[in-house]
Design an enzyme around this catalytic site. Structure first.
Site, PDB file in Angstrom:
ATOM      1  N   LYS A 156      67.175 -43.960  20.570  1.00 20.21           N
ATOM      2  CA  LYS A 156      66.738 -43.486  19.063  1.00 20.21           C
ATOM      3  C   LYS A 156      65.164 -43.303  19.406  1.00 20.21           C
ATOM      4  O   LYS A 156      64.573 -44.095  20.297  1.00 20.21           O
ATOM      5  CB  LYS A 156      66.714 -44.747  18.036  1.00 20.21           C
ATOM      6  CG  LYS A 156      65.768 -44.333  16.907  1.00 20.21           C
ATOM      7  CD  LYS A 156      66.151 -45.149  15.685  1.00 20.21           C
ATOM      8  CE  LYS A 156      65.497 -46.600  15.669  1.00 20.21           C
ATOM      9  NZ  LYS A 156      64.191 -46.597  15.642  1.00 20.21           N
TER      10      LYS A 156
ATOM     11  N   ASP B 157      66.192 -48.291  21.247  1.00 21.82           N
ATOM     12  CA  ASP B 157      64.786 -47.604  21.102  1.00 21.82           C
ATOM     13  C   ASP B 157      63.985 -47.019  22.357  1.00 21.82           C
ATOM     14  O   ASP B 157      63.807 -47.786  23.124  1.00 21.82           O
ATOM     15  CB  ASP B 157      63.751 -48.477  20.154  1.00 21.82           C
ATOM     16  CG  ASP B 157      63.854 -48.013  18.750  1.00 21.82           C
ATOM     17  OD1 ASP B 157      64.404 -47.211  18.130  1.00 21.82           O
ATOM     18  OD2 ASP B 157      63.357 -49.166  18.067  1.00 21.82           O
TER      19      ASP B 157
ATOM     20  N   GLU C 115      62.645 -44.247   7.079  1.00 23.49           N
ATOM     21  CA  GLU C 115      61.947 -45.654   6.879  1.00 23.49           C
ATOM     22  C   GLU C 115      60.550 -45.244   5.832  1.00 23.49           C
ATOM     23  O   GLU C 115      59.882 -44.445   5.917  1.00 23.49           O
ATOM     24  CB  GLU C 115      61.214 -46.308   8.135  1.00 23.49           C
ATOM     25  CG  GLU C 115      60.495 -47.593   7.914  1.00 23.49           C
ATOM     26  CD  GLU C 115      60.384 -48.175   9.246  1.00 23.49           C
ATOM     27  OE1 GLU C 115      60.690 -47.576  10.230  1.00 23.49           O
ATOM     28  OE2 GLU C 115      59.638 -49.115   9.116  1.00 23.49           O
TER      29      GLU C 115
HETATM   30  O1  KIV Z   1      62.523 -51.211  15.858  1.00 21.17           O
HETATM   31  C1  KIV Z   1      63.100 -51.157  14.748  1.00 21.17           C
HETATM   32  O2  KIV Z   1      63.535 -52.476  14.329  1.00 21.17           O
HETATM   33  C2  KIV Z   1      63.340 -49.949  14.082  1.00 21.17           C
HETATM   34  C3  KIV Z   1      64.096 -50.129  12.760  1.00 21.17           C
HETATM   35  C4  KIV Z   1      63.120 -50.728  11.846  1.00 21.17           C
HETATM   36  C5  KIV Z   1      64.907 -48.903  12.308  1.00 21.17           C
HETATM   37  O3  KIV Z   1      63.211 -48.831  14.205  1.00 21.17           O
END
Ligand code: KIV
Length: 261
Positions: A114, A85, A180
């Site tokens: 992401k 992320d 989500e």
């Molecule tokens: O940070 C995370 O765990 C996520 C998931 C909820 C998809 O983005």
């Protein structure tokens, strides 16, 4: 060893009608277990903030903290696609910031990154740099304050704007997207209308795949969420094991001869 899952292989699963399964991990041990268990993708999510670092949300998580945990997870992953992320503040300032942050995650071992929300120019720029980007729509935790809490998104009139955004993100070059906390019907429509895979969390069964936070699956956290799949009562198991160890030490039953040299 089974073949590595690349971003193109991840996308191809949708065309083949194969369901995709993804889970979060934040360290080498759990990443290795998830990899060996056959997950298609492992996400070093910024949920790191809530579930590992004890923050109240994902917002305080820094790029440095993501890099630190990503390096650890990388050490455990051989086969799964390792996605990281982009944390809050690392891409919102524009395309240059977004590309620099994505590059930092790739240098730390990510196979893909992401980001959350309608950052289409940033998606295109990261993609242009040769980095596979995943989108994230519906309830996006980095905007929790704007949403006023953990609320289902995309009900009523909001549905069309989410559909439009996911299509724009697809045009900008995402290789997949997390959906989500949106109604299952909306997730089904997006899944039908996009050619890249949709990965749901609280978005129903009709997504191309599912993602869960590992502490929820293992039942380690104190909270119970409607969207979460709990496949083990880890909190009780861990508590029992720790209590047994503590008692064994207090009662002079550990270490035994076998543990001694
Ligand atoms: O940070 C995370 O765990 C996520 C998931 C909820 C998809 O983005």
């Amino acid at each position: 060893m089974a073949e590595r899952i690349t971003a193109p292989a991840f996308v191809a699963k949708k065309a083949k009608g194969e369901r995709i399964v993804m889970i979060t991990a934040y360290d080498a041990t759990f990443a290795e277990i998830a990899d060996e268990a056959g997950f298609d993708a492992i996400l070093v999510g910024d949920s790191l903030g809530n579930v590992v670092l004890g923050y109240p949300s994902t917002i305080p998580v820094t790029l440095g903290e993501m890099v630190h945990h990503l390096r650890a997870a990388r050490a455990g992953v051989r086969r799964s696609l390792l996605i990281a992320d982009l944390p809050f503040g690392s891409y919102q300032a524009g395309v240059n910031a977004a590309v620099e942050s994505a590059v930092a995650l790739m240098k730390a071992g990510a196979d893909a990154v992401k980001l959350e929300g309608n950052y289409f120019d940033e998606i295109a720029a990261i993609n242009k740099a040769g980095i596979p980007v995943m989108g994230h729509f519906g309830f996006t935790p980095q905007s929790v304050h704007q949403f006023g809490g953990h609320k289902v998104q995309g009900r009523g009139d909001q549905a069309e704007s989410i559909i439009t955004a996911t299509k724009q993100a697809e045009m900008a070059g995402i290789f997949g997207l997390v959906l989500e906390l949106i109604p299952a019907e909306l997730a089904k429509r997006i899944t039908q209308e996009l050619s890249v895979p949709t990965i749901g969390i609280g978005a129903g069964i009709e997504c191309d795949g599912q993602v869960q936070v590992i502490t929820d699956v293992l039942g380690l956290g104190p909270m119970k969420y409607k969207h979460a799949g709990k496949f083990m009562d880890g909190r009780s198991l861990v508590t029992n094991a720790l209590t047994a160890y503590r008692d064994a030490v207090v009662n002079a039953e550990f270490p035994t001869e076998q543990n001694s040299f």
